[in-house]
Design an enzyme around this catalytic site. Sequence first.
Site, PDB file in Angstrom:
ATOM      1  N   LYS A   1       0.546  -1.061  -0.186  1.00  0.00           N
ATOM      2  CA  LYS A   1       0.440   0.491  -0.165  1.00  0.00           C
ATOM      3  C   LYS A   1       0.798   1.528   0.234  1.00  0.00           C
ATOM      4  CE  LYS A   1      -4.005  -0.301   1.716  1.00  0.00           C
ATOM      5  NZ  LYS A   1      -5.843   0.057   2.861  1.00  0.00           N
ATOM      6  N   ASP A  95     -11.566   2.753  11.883  1.00  0.00           N
ATOM      7  CA  ASP A  95     -12.313   2.723  11.105  1.00  0.00           C
ATOM      8  C   ASP A  95     -12.000   0.978  10.814  1.00  0.00           C
ATOM      9  OD1 ASP A  95     -13.686   3.835   8.531  1.00  0.00           O
ATOM     10  OD2 ASP A  95     -11.813   3.198   7.203  1.00  0.00           O
TER      11      ASP A  95
END
Length: 219
Positions: A1, A95
Site C-alpha cells: 500500500k 475505521d
Amino acid sequence: KILKPEFIRDPKFIDSFRRESQAAAGLSHPNIVSVFDVGKEGNIYYIVMELLEGEALSDMIKREGRLGEKQTIDIAKKIALALSAAHKKNIIHRDVKPHNVLITEEGTVKIADFGIAKAVNSGTIVNNTSTVMGSVHYLSPEQARGGYVDARSDIYSLGITMFEMITGVLPFQGNNSVSIALMHINDELPDIRQYNPNCTRSLEGIIRKATMKKADERY
C-alpha cells in the site's frame, strides 16, 4: 500500500503516516493482517503487508444478503480478539467496517488497514477538528462530533458491523455524510428483528450495548 501523491508534500501527514504504520507493524495477532515493512523509495512511502487470498466481509454480506447468527457471532468474536490485542498496545483502529475485514479461503478472519490507527495514551486527543477519520456509516457518535476517541469507538463500529451482518442493511442511511453522522449522534438503533426476525434477543442485546450513544455504556 502506498501513500497518495497529494500527501507527500505534507510533512505533518508523513510523520503521522510513518508513526502509525510503524505502530501497526508492531501488532502481531492471528486476526490482524501482518505488516512486514514500512519505508520510503524516492518520493513513495509504502507499507508492505501479507498477501491474503479471499474476500472482504462486505462482499460476503453483499453475496449472502445477510449472515446467519452463528456466522455473525463467530466473525464478530474474531474481530473483537484482534481489537483487544491492538487496544492493549494503545492502538485504536478507528475505521472498523466490513470492507476492512478479510475472510481468507480457509475461513480465517483478519482486520486490515490500521493505516489510520493512532498509537495513543490516555492523554491524547486522537481527532483534530479538521479531520474526522473513519467511514461515516460506521462512525461512533464521538467521532461524528470530532471529539475524544478511544477503544470504545472501535466497539461502536464493531456493533454497527454486527448489525449489518445479521440484517444485511446499514442501520443509518441518508442523503449525505452529515445527515448520517447526525443519525449516529441522535437516532436510536432501528429494531433489528424487523429486518431479521430470527435474530435472538441475546444477540440483539449485545449489538445494542455495543452501539450505545454514550461510550461509558458500551462494553
